[in-house]
Structure formats: structure tokens, C-alpha cells
Design an enzyme around this catalytic site. Structure first.
Site, short mmCIF file in Angstrom:
data_model
loop_
_atom_site.label_atom_id
_atom_site.label_comp_id
_atom_site.label_asym_id
_atom_site.label_seq_id
_atom_site.Cartn_x
_atom_site.Cartn_y
_atom_site.Cartn_z
N HIS A 194 -17.10 -38.06 16.48
CA HIS A 194 -16.94 -36.56 17.42
C HIS A 194 -16.58 -36.57 17.86
O HIS A 194 -15.05 -37.40 18.51
CB HIS A 194 -17.97 -37.16 18.44
CG HIS A 194 -18.19 -35.77 19.77
ND1 HIS A 194 -18.31 -34.34 18.59
CD2 HIS A 194 -17.71 -35.65 20.68
CE1 HIS A 194 -17.39 -33.32 19.85
NE2 HIS A 194 -17.80 -34.05 21.17
N CYS A 228 -23.18 -32.80 21.29
CA CYS A 228 -21.77 -33.59 20.69
C CYS A 228 -22.69 -35.25 20.40
O CYS A 228 -22.31 -35.94 18.74
CB CYS A 228 -20.89 -34.58 22.00
SG CYS A 228 -20.48 -33.59 22.73
N ASN A 264 -12.89 -28.51 18.95
CA ASN A 264 -14.32 -29.90 18.86
C ASN A 264 -15.43 -28.84 18.97
O ASN A 264 -15.63 -27.43 19.85
CB ASN A 264 -14.34 -29.92 20.72
CG ASN A 264 -15.26 -30.66 20.99
OD1 ASN A 264 -16.23 -30.82 20.58
ND2 ASN A 264 -15.06 -31.82 22.03
#
Length: 333
Positions: free
Chosen positions: A261, A115, A291
Site C-alpha cells: 500500500h 488501505c 495516497n
């Protein structure tokens, strides 16, 4: 004084699209609706059988060269950020040098981060340029973490998608890369992990159990302790923002756009409100991609640029698996 700039960013999404309606066929509609409300995702792109993260990286890089007109002969360093390498050895970046037809007198290596990886990659690329080791760095991010998910893991199947991005960092460009803040806390490693398969635990464990929510827990698949990840995020991200502002001698009001993120909508909304950032200065791009781990920030930058939102001071913040976090400010002309 020498400076480093982002010159161009491009991305690639796999062709296979999985919608929430597709996931309903695997799990109950009620469960999918409840999770969908929190994560804010309607569809995600997944790799096809046999398609790897490096395959996605090749397509992202080719998109970049085609869109930007940057000559691939000008690239003198390749950095690949992935947690889905083709092999234990060699470095996938070396394989990509050959597949992309880049020069042989260049550097290439992988970094194993998730991430926070894009911002770390920018830091490495800037360091290479400032140190006189490179003029044009090709930073690639590529992940197909969905291959690590257990078939019955409805929460993470709703959340994650696969993607790759390509960025050229150069001695010239439109977005100057300013100063970084980086952080690590390995005590949280077990809260987002795939335990088996590497040197510490090479053999499959076949130790599948289910938690109180009915979610699978297995050493052979990705495990995420969502509650602990959320606690970590709400603790570290406000401090990260504060530290990045201080490092760059800025106030929060100086930032025209915050690009974090893209973990999930609930977490992003929570952080935005906690920081007191207006919606028009905060980027959320999740609904159609999910994601995508190390890819979320550069994908969001591309999409925000299409809406003319990337100008002035832009803050990038990555945080998650590791635990690891990183922030930087871009000064965009």
C-alpha cells in the site's frame, strides 16, 4: 484443482490535478516543502464537485473493458471496495451493475475497507471462484476520501488523492492468486477515522480544535494520528511479510517484486530498509497520484507492468485504517 487468476487491471484518475504549487497558495511554502519531502508526492488527482467514487468506478471499469476486450456479459459478480459509498442504502455495487450495463443474474455487494481493501477484495473474489459461485468477478476499488478532509488540514491535503480501479478475477489469466494472510485489530480504529455522519454519531459535532502542530482535529472530518499509524505499520508489516512467505512456502529471495500500500514515501522507504529488500524489487508509485487509499496497489501493479517488473512471484501487502492488514502472493507467468 480450480484456481483463480487476475486477468486484467485498469484504473482511472479524476481530471482535476492539484500540484504542490497549488497547495502553497493555501498554506505556507515552508510547511508544504517539509511535508512534501517526507511523503514524496508532487501532485494528486481530486474529484470535481458533485463527482462521486462510483463515477470514478464506472470510468475505471469502462477502461478495463476497452483495454482488455473482456465481454461485460461474462461478468457474474461485482465487488466494490469503497469508504465513500453513494448512499447508506442501497449498496453502491447494485447501482454500478445498472450503470455498467451488466447482466441482472449476477451478485453484487460493497465492502467497506480502505488501505487493505484491494487484497481483501482479491480474497473474496478467489473465494467466490473456488466455491463455484462465479467465473469472472469484477473487483472495483473507488475512493474520494479527500471530501472528508478539513480545508486547513495541510498534511492530509498533501498526502491523499482520489482514484478508482477495476480488476477482473477469473478461472484463467496470467497471474495466479496464491494464499492469503488477513488480520484485524479494531483497538486502533480511532487513529484513522471520520466519526460523525453514520449511526453511532449521526449529527455534525462542530467540535473543531487544533493540535500542538496546528492540525485540525474534528469529528466531522477525517482524523489521522500519523504517529500511531506509523507505530502500527512498523510493528505489523514485517510480520505480515513473514507470514505470507510462510503461508506460500517461499523465502523472501523468491519474491521478484513487493507491492505495498502506497501510504507515503517515508514509510515505504523505512519498511523496505527494515525488510532488507533491494530497491529494484520494491515498488513505489506515489509522485503523481498520491495516497489513493484502496486504489494504491492495483495502480502500482499497472504501472509496474508497463516497466516489465511484474513477473514471477509478486507480493501484495495492504495495511492501515481499521486497523486492517492483508497480504498475498501472485504467481505471474
Amino acid at each position: 484443482m480450480k484456481k483463480a487468476y487476475i486477468k486484467h487491471v485498469a484504473y482511472y484518475l479524476p481530471e482535476r490535478i492539484v500540484t504542490n504549487e497549488d497547495i502553497v497558495k493555501l498554506f505556507s511554502e515552508k510547511a508544504v516543502e517539509k511535508i512534501s519531502e517526507n511523503v514524496g508526492i508532487q501532485q494528486r488527482h481530486l474529484t470535481a464537485p458533485g463527482e462521486t467514487a462510483s463515477d470514478l468506478a464506472v470510468k475505471a471499469a469502462n477502461n478495463l473493458f476497452e483495454e482488455s476486450g473482456i465481454d461485460r456479459e461474462s461478468i457474474d459478480f461485482v465487488v466494490l471496495c469503497t469508504q465513500c459509498a453513494d448512499y447508506f442504502m442501497p449498496s453502491t455495487a447494485c447501482v454500478l451493475q445498472n450503470r455498467l450495463g451488466l447482466r441482472k443474474d449476477i451478485g453484487a455487494f460493497d465492502i467497506d475497507l480502505g488501505c487493505s481493501g484491494y487484497v481483501y477484495g482479491l480474497a473474496i473474489a478467489k473465494g467466490l471462484i473456488m466455491g463455484g459461485l462465479a467465473t469472472n468477478v469484477l473487483l472495483l476499488t473507488a475512493d474520494n476520501v479527500t471530501r472528508y478532509l478539513h480545508p486547513q488540514d495541510k498534511g492530509n491535503h498533501m498526502l491523499f488523492g482520489d482514484a478508482a480501479t477495476a480488476t477482473v478475477i477469473s478461472t484463467e489469466g496470467s497471474a495466479e492468486i496464491m494464499d492469503f494472510v488477513l488480520g484485524t485489530d479494531g483497538s486502533g480504529a480511532n487513529n484513522l477515522i471520520v466519526k460523525s455522519g453514520a449511526s453511532r454519531m449521526p449529527e455534525r459535532q462542530d467540535d473543531l480544535t487544533f493540535d500542538k502542530n496546528g492540525s485540525p482535529v474534528s469529528s466531522d472530518h477525517m482524523y489521522m494520528n500519523g504517529a500511531q499509524i506509523f507505530v502500527f505499520t512498523q510493528r505489523i508489516v514485517p510480520k505480515l511479510v513473514k507470514d505470507v512467505l510462510a503461508k506460500n512456502n517461499l523465502n523472501q529471495e523468491d519474491i521478484n517484486l513487493f507491492v505495498f500500500h502506497q501510504a507515503n514515501r517515508f514509510m515505504l522507504d523505512f519498511l523496505r530498509k527494515k525488510l532488507g529488500v533491494p530497491e529494484d524489487r520494491f515498488c513505489i508509485y506515489l509522485e503523481n497520484v498520491g495516497n489513493t487509499a484502496s486504489n494504491t496497489i492495483p495502480i502500482s501493479l499497472v504501472e509496474a507492468k508497463k516497466e516489465n517488473r511484474v513477473n514471477g512471484k509478486v507480493m501484495l501487502c495492504g495495511f492501515g485504517v481499521g486497523y486492517s492488514w492483508a497480504g498475498v502472493v501472485l504467481n505471474v507467468e
